[in-house]
Design a protein around this motif. Structure first.
Motif, PDB file in Angstrom:
ATOM      1  N   ASP A   1     -14.623   1.776   4.208  1.00 38.21           N
ATOM      2  CA  ASP A   1     -14.109   0.617   3.980  1.00 38.21           C
ATOM      3  C   ASP A   1     -15.474  -0.501   4.401  1.00 38.21           C
ATOM      4  O   ASP A   1     -16.006  -0.280   5.549  1.00 38.21           O
ATOM      5  N   LYS A   2     -15.689  -1.332   3.526  1.00 37.61           N
ATOM      6  CA  LYS A   2     -16.961  -2.202   4.032  1.00 37.61           C
ATOM      7  C   LYS A   2     -16.686  -3.257   4.906  1.00 37.61           C
ATOM      8  O   LYS A   2     -17.615  -3.770   5.458  1.00 37.61           O
TER       9      LYS A   2
ATOM     10  N   LEU B   1       2.931  -5.749  -3.424  1.00 37.84           N
ATOM     11  CA  LEU B   1       2.685  -4.627  -2.502  1.00 37.84           C
ATOM     12  C   LEU B   1       3.428  -3.313  -2.803  1.00 37.84           C
ATOM     13  O   LEU B   1       3.206  -2.161  -2.616  1.00 37.84           O
TER      14      LEU B   1
ATOM     15  N   ASP C   1      -4.324  -2.928  -6.731  1.00 39.54           N
ATOM     16  CA  ASP C   1      -4.701  -3.966  -7.541  1.00 39.54           C
ATOM     17  C   ASP C   1      -5.689  -3.751  -8.558  1.00 39.54           C
ATOM     18  O   ASP C   1      -6.149  -4.421  -9.255  1.00 39.54           O
TER      19      ASP C   1
ATOM     20  N   SER D   1      -3.084  -0.302  -0.490  1.00 42.04           N
ATOM     21  CA  SER D   1      -2.602   1.098  -1.047  1.00 42.04           C
ATOM     22  C   SER D   1      -3.525   2.278  -0.530  1.00 42.04           C
ATOM     23  O   SER D   1      -3.164   3.392  -0.788  1.00 42.04           O
TER      24      SER D   1
ATOM     25  N   ASN E   1       5.541 -10.164   2.554  1.00 43.28           N
ATOM     26  CA  ASN E   1       6.588  -9.947   1.544  1.00 43.28           C
ATOM     27  C   ASN E   1       6.457  -8.507   1.039  1.00 43.28           C
ATOM     28  O   ASN E   1       5.853  -8.198   0.218  1.00 43.28           O
TER      29      ASN E   1
ATOM     30  N   THR F   1      -0.708 -11.508   4.061  1.00 42.65           N
ATOM     31  CA  THR F   1       0.269 -11.514   3.019  1.00 42.65           C
ATOM     32  C   THR F   1       1.406 -12.248   3.492  1.00 42.65           C
ATOM     33  O   THR F   1       1.882 -12.173   4.544  1.00 42.65           O
ATOM     34  N   GLY F   2       2.007 -12.701   2.589  1.00 46.65           N
ATOM     35  CA  GLY F   2       3.363 -13.698   2.649  1.00 46.65           C
ATOM     36  C   GLY F   2       3.116 -14.696   3.880  1.00 46.65           C
ATOM     37  O   GLY F   2       4.094 -14.906   4.689  1.00 46.65           O
TER      38      GLY F   2
ATOM     39  N   VAL G   1     -19.470   1.305  -0.423  1.00 48.70           N
ATOM     40  CA  VAL G   1     -19.751   2.146  -1.427  1.00 48.70           C
ATOM     41  C   VAL G   1     -20.588   1.299  -2.418  1.00 48.70           C
ATOM     42  O   VAL G   1     -19.948   0.246  -3.111  1.00 48.70           O
TER      43      VAL G   1
ATOM     44  N   GLY H   1     -12.669  -8.835   1.664  1.00 50.72           N
ATOM     45  CA  GLY H   1     -13.256  -7.649   1.161  1.00 50.72           C
ATOM     46  C   GLY H   1     -13.351  -7.173  -0.394  1.00 50.72           C
ATOM     47  O   GLY H   1     -13.945  -6.420  -0.747  1.00 50.72           O
ATOM     48  N   SER H   2     -12.218  -8.032  -0.767  1.00 57.76           N
ATOM     49  CA  SER H   2     -11.878  -7.557  -2.118  1.00 57.76           C
ATOM     50  C   SER H   2     -12.640  -8.522  -3.097  1.00 57.76           C
ATOM     51  O   SER H   2     -12.339  -9.300  -3.489  1.00 57.76           O
TER      52      SER H   2
ATOM     53  N   GLY I   1       6.774  -9.810  -3.717  1.00 62.34           N
ATOM     54  CA  GLY I   1       6.718  -8.547  -3.083  1.00 62.34           C
ATOM     55  C   GLY I   1       6.395  -7.447  -4.155  1.00 62.34           C
ATOM     56  O   GLY I   1       6.299  -6.252  -3.857  1.00 62.34           O
TER      57      GLY I   1
ATOM     58  N   ASP J   1     -15.512  -4.776  -6.471  1.00 66.95           N
ATOM     59  CA  ASP J   1     -16.526  -3.746  -6.703  1.00 66.95           C
ATOM     60  C   ASP J   1     -16.044  -2.570  -7.360  1.00 66.95           C
ATOM     61  O   ASP J   1     -16.713  -1.945  -8.396  1.00 66.95           O
TER      62      ASP J   1
HETATM   63  C1  LIG Z   1      -3.000 -15.042   0.418  1.00 71.98           C
HETATM   64  C2  LIG Z   1      -2.347 -13.656  -0.218  1.00 71.98           C
HETATM   65  C3  LIG Z   1      -1.027 -13.549   0.096  1.00 71.98           C
HETATM   66  C4  LIG Z   1      -0.250 -12.391  -0.391  1.00 71.98           C
HETATM   67  N1  LIG Z   1       0.912 -12.145  -0.142  1.00 71.98           N
HETATM   68  C5  LIG Z   1       1.600 -10.964  -0.753  1.00 71.98           C
HETATM   69  C6  LIG Z   1       2.948 -10.811  -0.360  1.00 71.98           C
HETATM   70  O1  LIG Z   1       3.695 -11.393   0.490  1.00 71.98           O
HETATM   71  N2  LIG Z   1       3.434  -9.708  -0.832  1.00 71.98           N
HETATM   72  C7  LIG Z   1       3.143  -9.117  -1.809  1.00 71.98           C
HETATM   73  O2  LIG Z   1       3.696  -8.086  -2.526  1.00 71.98           O
HETATM   74  N3  LIG Z   1       1.776  -9.026  -2.418  1.00 71.98           N
HETATM   75  C8  LIG Z   1       1.018 -10.318  -1.680  1.00 71.98           C
HETATM   76  N4  LIG Z   1      -0.389 -10.365  -2.100  1.00 71.98           N
HETATM   77  C9  LIG Z   1      -0.916  -9.358  -2.915  1.00 71.98           C
HETATM   78  C10 LIG Z   1      -1.215  -8.206  -2.156  1.00 71.98           C
HETATM   79  O3  LIG Z   1      -2.109  -8.626  -1.088  1.00 71.98           O
HETATM   80  C11 LIG Z   1      -2.210  -7.200  -2.892  1.00 71.98           C
HETATM   81  O4  LIG Z   1      -1.880  -6.786  -4.037  1.00 71.98           O
HETATM   82  C12 LIG Z   1      -2.837  -5.991  -2.036  1.00 71.98           C
HETATM   83  O5  LIG Z   1      -3.173  -6.093  -0.666  1.00 71.98           O
HETATM   84  C13 LIG Z   1      -3.693  -5.113  -2.760  1.00 71.98           C
HETATM   85  O6  LIG Z   1      -4.293  -4.091  -2.040  1.00 71.98           O
HETATM   86  P1  LIG Z   1      -5.110  -3.020  -2.535  1.00 71.98           P
HETATM   87  O7  LIG Z   1      -5.001  -1.640  -1.823  1.00 71.98           O
HETATM   88  O8  LIG Z   1      -5.133  -2.665  -4.064  1.00 71.98           O
HETATM   89  O9  LIG Z   1      -6.581  -3.718  -2.094  1.00 71.98           O
HETATM   90  P2  LIG Z   1      -7.018  -4.885  -0.822  1.00 71.98           P
HETATM   91  O10 LIG Z   1      -5.841  -5.017  -0.071  1.00 71.98           O
HETATM   92  O11 LIG Z   1      -7.714  -5.897  -1.681  1.00 71.98           O
HETATM   93  O12 LIG Z   1      -8.001  -3.856  -0.289  1.00 71.98           O
HETATM   94  C14 LIG Z   1      -9.232  -3.453  -0.769  1.00 71.98           C
HETATM   95  C15 LIG Z   1     -10.085  -2.814   0.113  1.00 71.98           C
HETATM   96  O13 LIG Z   1     -11.101  -2.454  -0.134  1.00 71.98           O
HETATM   97  C16 LIG Z   1     -12.227  -2.729   0.548  1.00 71.98           C
HETATM   98  N5  LIG Z   1     -13.743  -2.452  -0.392  1.00 71.98           N
HETATM   99  C17 LIG Z   1     -13.841  -3.413  -1.469  1.00 71.98           C
HETATM  100  N6  LIG Z   1     -14.955  -2.863  -2.064  1.00 71.98           N
HETATM  101  C18 LIG Z   1     -15.505  -2.082  -1.345  1.00 71.98           C
HETATM  102  C19 LIG Z   1     -16.544  -1.137  -1.506  1.00 71.98           C
HETATM  103  N7  LIG Z   1     -17.685  -1.373  -2.428  1.00 71.98           N
HETATM  104  N8  LIG Z   1     -16.884  -0.254  -0.633  1.00 71.98           N
HETATM  105  C20 LIG Z   1     -15.867   0.020   0.383  1.00 71.98           C
HETATM  106  N9  LIG Z   1     -14.804  -0.562   0.549  1.00 71.98           N
HETATM  107  C21 LIG Z   1     -14.346  -1.575  -0.273  1.00 71.98           C
HETATM  108  C22 LIG Z   1     -12.101  -3.969   0.869  1.00 71.98           C
HETATM  109  O14 LIG Z   1     -12.853  -4.362   2.333  1.00 71.98           O
HETATM  110  C23 LIG Z   1     -10.628  -3.900   1.329  1.00 71.98           C
HETATM  111  O15 LIG Z   1     -10.297  -3.682   2.650  1.00 71.98           O
HETATM  112  C24 LIG Z   1      -1.029 -11.367  -1.373  1.00 71.98           C
HETATM  113  C25 LIG Z   1      -2.400 -11.655  -1.724  1.00 71.98           C
HETATM  114  C26 LIG Z   1      -2.972 -12.691  -1.177  1.00 71.98           C
HETATM  115  C27 LIG Z   1      -4.404 -12.849  -1.567  1.00 71.98           C
END
Ligand SMILES: Cc1cc2nc3c(=O)[nH]c(=O)nc-3n(C[C@H](O)[C@H](O)[C@H](O)COP(=O)(O)OP(=O)(O)OC[C@H]3O[C@@H](n4cnc5c(N)ncnc54)[C@H](O)[C@@H]3O)c2cc1C
Length: 420
Positions: free
Chosen positions: A42-43, A406, A393, A23, A60, A54-55, A144, A182-183, A403, A186
């Motif tokens: 990003d950390k 995402l 998330d 996102s 997906n 993913t997937g 952060v 990384g998630s 899916g 925080d």
């Molecule tokens: C194994 C697996 C498979 C998946 N497969 C699918 C799929 O096929 N289809 C689907 O729809 N969803 C899937 N998901 C879910 C999907 O990956 C997540 O919903 C999505 O990645 C969330 O994105 P986000 O941007 O919210 O955060 P994230 O992708 O979790 O990214 C967060 C980022 O913030 C950074 N961060 C965290 N804290 C700090 C801080 N204090 N300072 C600086 N940076 C920081 C992290 O390093 C990271 O890079 C899957 C999840 C997993 C675990």
């Protein structure tokens, strides 16, 4: 390098995106396409670590459900909040966004959408290229640690690399599943500290752990058409039909992952057992006839040598392990009618004891997050801070695998990027 660092810190950015996951990258790509100056922090040492797995590495990317009501129903209580954001950037827009940037998508079973290449890295590359083309500045290894704010405005953020100032901040740090990406939750702490209501997290779409060793010995085997029924204290609660994946700790696969929420509730109430029907489309009577036929053809053989003739591929050792009421060396012609009936019953109900759900490290999705009632869903802006936006998330949204997670990232990343 030092000069570079000082410049980044002295500058007042139009937008600082905290977290370069799915996102956050979408938010950065979109906001920068409007000519805004954008810094992504990003950390990790590289962006998009979770997106890349993913997937199972295939990504997906969304779910091709054309009926918006059906699509949003998957998000349960969050559905009413999503009509407006999905009308701004929905499933069709996801297709257009990625396909128009050279990444064709394909719809597979259960409406799940993947890149034609089936490579998650290609999805990452689209967003990364877009950010680079739009002059987004990326600062990795930058953690952060908190926000400086007045009553309703974020002034700046603290990091291990100093303070950063911006007109708008997009918080995209994800939740707590697979913390090695990384998630680590925080952002949930930041939101709480800022006075937002945050629902507690627990693994949601997650594999389950079982007691029986025969399951573990099947690790890596997947059965594509099984029925599994769950029982609470001896009473049947619900059944599911589909693919089951056996792992070294228990069960996984879409059917199990999407049942985890319900299993969690049952585990809170009492003892949970499950029974796998290896022949869901065959009645007990027809299955017995099939077994009798195999027995008739192999009267003088030892029972253990013919098990694989009437159980699904890969399951014969497991079935042998569960049969504890007779000697496996028994000659087929000596098997009693009672034992034969027991064997058939077992094929329709292989017993399992569910001991719990796996943890954050194995979860695909973790529930919890900021209350949607405190976010203006047309802009993803916090209702408490006029220049804070929240995506992905971090939002309190339950959903299934397929899916749907995402899609939330694309929708909320796009909207925040257009709103800042
Ligand atoms: C194994 C697996 C498979 C998946 N497969 C699918 C799929 O096929 N289809 C689907 O729809 N969803 C899937 N998901 C879910 C999907 O990956 C997540 O919903 C999505 O990645 C969330 O994105 P986000 O941007 O919210 O955060 P994230 O992708 O979790 O990214 C967060 C980022 O913030 C950074 N961060 C965290 N804290 C700090 C801080 N204090 N300072 C600086 N940076 C920081 C992290 O390093 C990271 O890079 C899957 C999840 C997993 C675990």
């Amino acid at each position: 390098m030092l000069k570079n660092k000082i410049n980044k810190q002295n500058k007042i950015w139009d937008v600082v995106v905290i977290g370069g996951g799915a996102s956050g990258m979408m938010a950065a790509a979109v906001s920068s396409s409007r000519g805004l100056s954008v810094l992504v922090l990003d950390k990790n040492k590289s962006l998009g670590e979770k997106l890349k797995i993913t997937g199972g590495g295939r990504c997906n990317i969304t779910n091709n459900e054309p009926d918006i009501h059906k699509m949003l129903k998957v998000y349960g209580e969050g559905a009413p909040y999503l009509y407006s954001p999905f009308s701004i950037f929905g499933v069709k827009d996801t297709f257009t966004y990625f396909e128009s940037r050279g990444l064709p998508l394909v719809v597979q079973a259960r409406n799940r959408v993947f890149p034609v290449t089936e490579k998650a890295i290609d999805v990452f590359n689209v967003l990364y290229k877009e950010m680079i083309n739009n002059n987004v500045v990326i600062q990795t290894n930058c953690t952060v640690s908190g926000f400086i704010h007045n009553d309703n405005k974020i002034i700046n953020i603290n990091t291990n690399q100093g303070q950063f100032y911006a007109k708008s901040f997009i918080l995209a740090t994800g939740s707590m599943s697979h913390p090695e990406t990384g998630s680590t939750g925080d952002g949930l702490v930041f939101l709480k500290d800022l006075g937002h209501s945050v629902f507690d997290s627990s693994p949601d779409i997650v594999p389950v752990a079982v007691l029986e060793d025969w399951v573990k010995s099947l690790s890596g085997t997947s059965l594509s058409f099984m029925k599994i029924s769950f029982y609470l204290d001896g009473k049947r609660q619900f059944s599911k039909l589909g693919k089951i994946l056996f792992t070294h700790f228990g069960l996984s696969g879409p059917l199990i992952l999407n049942s985890a929420k319900n299993i969690k509730k049952l585990l809170d109430e009492g003892e949970v057992k499950a029974f796998i029907d290896l022949y869901p489309d065959t009645t007990l009577g027809d299955l017995e006839k099939r077994v009798i036929k195999v027995f008739d053809l192999n009267k003088n053989k030892m029972f253990k040598t013919i098990i694989k003739d009437f159980v699904p591929d890969g399951m014969h050792l497991a079935v042998a392990e569960v049969i504890d009421f007779m000697d496996l060396n028994t000659k087929v012609h000596s098997i009693s009618k009672e034992n034969r009936k027991e064997i058939v019953k077992l094929l329709k109900a292989m017993p399992l004891t569910i001991v719990g759900l796996m943890g954050y490290d194995r979860a695909v999705v973790v529930d919890g997050g900021v209350s949607l009632s405190e976010i203006d869903m047309k802009s993803m802006r916090s209702k408490l801070y006029e220049n804070l936006y929240v995506t992905g998330d971090l939002l309190h949204l339950n959903r299934n695998s397929g899916g749907y997670s995402l899609q939330i990232c694309w929708t909320t990343g796009y909207i925040s990027g257009m709103s800042v």
